[in-house]
Enzyme design. Structure first.
Site, PDB file in Angstrom:
ATOM      1  N   HIS A  11       2.049 -61.124 -65.480  1.00  0.00           N
ATOM      2  CA  HIS A  11       2.968 -60.090 -65.545  1.00  0.00           C
ATOM      3  C   HIS A  11       2.820 -59.548 -66.741  1.00  0.00           C
ATOM      4  O   HIS A  11       2.425 -58.212 -66.705  1.00  0.00           O
ATOM      5  CB  HIS A  11       4.253 -60.536 -65.385  1.00  0.00           C
ATOM      6  CG  HIS A  11       5.383 -59.736 -65.435  1.00  0.00           C
ATOM      7  ND1 HIS A  11       5.989 -59.077 -64.466  1.00  0.00           N
ATOM      8  CD2 HIS A  11       5.896 -59.134 -66.704  1.00  0.00           C
ATOM      9  CE1 HIS A  11       6.720 -58.158 -65.002  1.00  0.00           C
ATOM     10  NE2 HIS A  11       6.986 -58.126 -66.451  1.00  0.00           N
ATOM     11  N   GLU A  12       2.576 -60.402 -67.778  1.00  0.00           N
ATOM     12  CA  GLU A  12       2.508 -59.678 -69.082  1.00  0.00           C
ATOM     13  C   GLU A  12       1.043 -58.924 -69.429  1.00  0.00           C
ATOM     14  O   GLU A  12       0.949 -58.086 -70.024  1.00  0.00           O
ATOM     15  CB  GLU A  12       2.842 -60.926 -70.420  1.00  0.00           C
ATOM     16  CG  GLU A  12       4.071 -61.156 -70.250  1.00  0.00           C
ATOM     17  CD  GLU A  12       5.191 -60.141 -70.285  1.00  0.00           C
ATOM     18  OE1 GLU A  12       4.945 -59.092 -70.941  1.00  0.00           O
ATOM     19  OE2 GLU A  12       6.362 -60.459 -69.893  1.00  0.00           O
ATOM     20  N   HIS A  15       0.877 -55.559 -68.208  1.00  0.00           N
ATOM     21  CA  HIS A  15       1.503 -54.505 -69.137  1.00  0.00           C
ATOM     22  C   HIS A  15       0.391 -54.292 -70.481  1.00  0.00           C
ATOM     23  O   HIS A  15       0.200 -52.990 -70.863  1.00  0.00           O
ATOM     24  CB  HIS A  15       2.663 -55.213 -70.020  1.00  0.00           C
ATOM     25  CG  HIS A  15       4.111 -55.016 -68.988  1.00  0.00           C
ATOM     26  ND1 HIS A  15       4.350 -54.040 -68.447  1.00  0.00           N
ATOM     27  CD2 HIS A  15       4.847 -56.101 -68.909  1.00  0.00           C
ATOM     28  CE1 HIS A  15       5.497 -54.589 -68.035  1.00  0.00           C
ATOM     29  NE2 HIS A  15       5.710 -55.499 -68.005  1.00  0.00           N
TER      30      HIS A  15
END
Length: 418
Positions: A11-12, A15
């Site tokens: 997820h990170e 980003h």
């Protein structure tokens, strides 16, 4: 822990991947919260693993969530270049710089105008020093680059901001697809051909056999296993015709699908209709790709329905914290799934990844979905939202999420251990 780390890391990383492609500086990539237990630096990014396994984050320059280490009233030391631009803001005593100036900070702007203004010790006069294009904080024995204006999130175009924020959930959906694709290539993708018949099921009652290939249900042609699911759902449990191919012949039979209820919440059930057979698996190039895509979509749909139902229960008074699982509950469930085998664990991880993606898209200010709303406002009205209002709203959202996390964690502890 491995499952949690994988979900958060992907997820990170989503980003950070899009942030760096947009030219946004990312000072830190963190897994977990709280005190650092491991860290290393690569280029301009510090990678850390933190003590509390309750999430993670990518710190992006100018995203409105980071606090400058320099504030008005502080006494700092600065190093200037020949153009009287600040190249180093020295906040520790671990470096031996030559020709530095002591400064009492009175005013600064490290987001737009890029300057520090203060009273210099050498002449007791107020000076305004611009920040050099490449400048650093000197803190805790490290050099941390000060993000120039063009490398800050706040100064990027709305599309770049949107992609950076949406990329986290997107990568969770991609992870689910990849995990399911790997399983489909390993096990094979299900086909409309019967491998095993369940006892007492409609398939057994109408005499279906191993090797039968379903060609039509309720007048709808069956090409793939997912067609079987859709056709059975369309029957709504009513009697219908099924055609199967057996040894070159077409057989027509009548059956009523078996209704199955899966509880998503106290007020929401997922209804499916089954024939009662285990399909044969096919190992090919295309079929697993299609199956993984459709299965990812199916998981997303089921989880989305559950989330909407949960939100609706807040307004009907039926909400319970038992509907939610925090880190403790997730660990407990993963531990249960691990005992059933690696295949089920991978499938469960894919479902958790989809769930994480959907939950982060909820329009709560501290989550990706809430921050995307501010970006959409900027895109529609051609100007950013009021900075102070945005900061207050996001901070309030963060407090709300933290309170919910604490309550859910305590509820999980009571439910599983007390």
């Amino acid at each position: 822990m491995i499952v949690f780390g994988l979900l958060v890391s992907v997820h990170e990383y989503g980003h950070m991947f899009f942030a760096k492609r947009a030219g946004i500086m990312c000072p830190e990539f963190a897994i977990g919260m709280g005190p650092k237990i491991l860290s290393f630096r690569k280029n301009e990014t510090l990678y850390t693993i933190r003590l509390l396994p309750v999430g993670g984050y990518v710190r992006m320059a100018g995203d409105g969530l980071e606090e400058s280490p320099v504030q008005p009233g502080m006494h700092i030391r600065i190093k200037l270049n020949k153009q009287d631009e600040i190249t180093h803001v020295i906040l520790d005593d671990q470096h031996k710089f030559q020709q530095i100036e002591a400064l009492e900070v009175k005013q600064l702007d490290l987001e737009n105008e890029m300057f520090i203004e203060g009273i210099a010790a050498y002449d007791d006069t107020r000076h305004r020093y611009p920040i050099a294009q490449k400048a650093f904080y000197v803190e805790s024995g490290s050099l941390i680059q000060i993000a120039p204006r063009h490398r800050q999130f706040v100064h990027k175009k709305p599309l770049q901001k949107f992609l950076t924020l949406f990329a986290g959930p997107l990568f969770n959906f991609v992870l689910a697809f990849v995990l399911l694709l790997g399983l489909a290539y390993y096990n094979g993708a299900p086909t409309p051909t019967i491998d095993q018949i369940g006892k007492g099921t409609p398939a057994e009652k109408i005499g279906l056999q191993k090797g039968d290939t379903i060609s039509e249900i309720n007048g709808k042609t069956i090409h793939r296993f997912t067609d079987v699911r859709r056709a059975l759902k369309a029957t709504a449990g009513q009697k219908t015709e099924i055609k199967v191919e057996r040894e070159g012949k077409t057989l027509t039979k009548t059956f009523a699908p078996q209704k199955m209820e899966q509880q998503l919440s106290k007020k929401q059930n997922l209804t499916t209709y089954q024939l009662g057979f285990i399909p044969t698996k096919e190992r090919s190039i295309i079929e697993p790709l299609l199956f993984a895509g459709e299965e990812t979509y199916r998981l997303g749909k089921v989880i989305f329905i559950a989330v909407v139902s949960m939100i609706g229960s807040i307004f009907t008074g039926d909400f319970s914290f038992d509907m939610l699982n925090g880190p403790v509950g997730i660990y407990k469930n993963v531990d249960t799934v691990v005992k059933t085998g690696i295949i089920n664990l991978i499938t469960w991880t894919a479902a958790l990844s989809v769930n994480l993606g959907i939950m982060n898209l909820l329009p709560i200010p501290a989550l990706d979905g809430g921050r995307i709303l501010f970006v959409l406002y900027e895109a529609i009205f051609k100007k950013p939202a009021n900075k102070k209002a945005e900061t207050v709203i996001i901070a309030a959202g963060a407090v709300f999420v933290l309170i919910i996390m604490v309550l859910v964690t305590w509820n999980d502890i009571q439910r599983y251990f007390l």
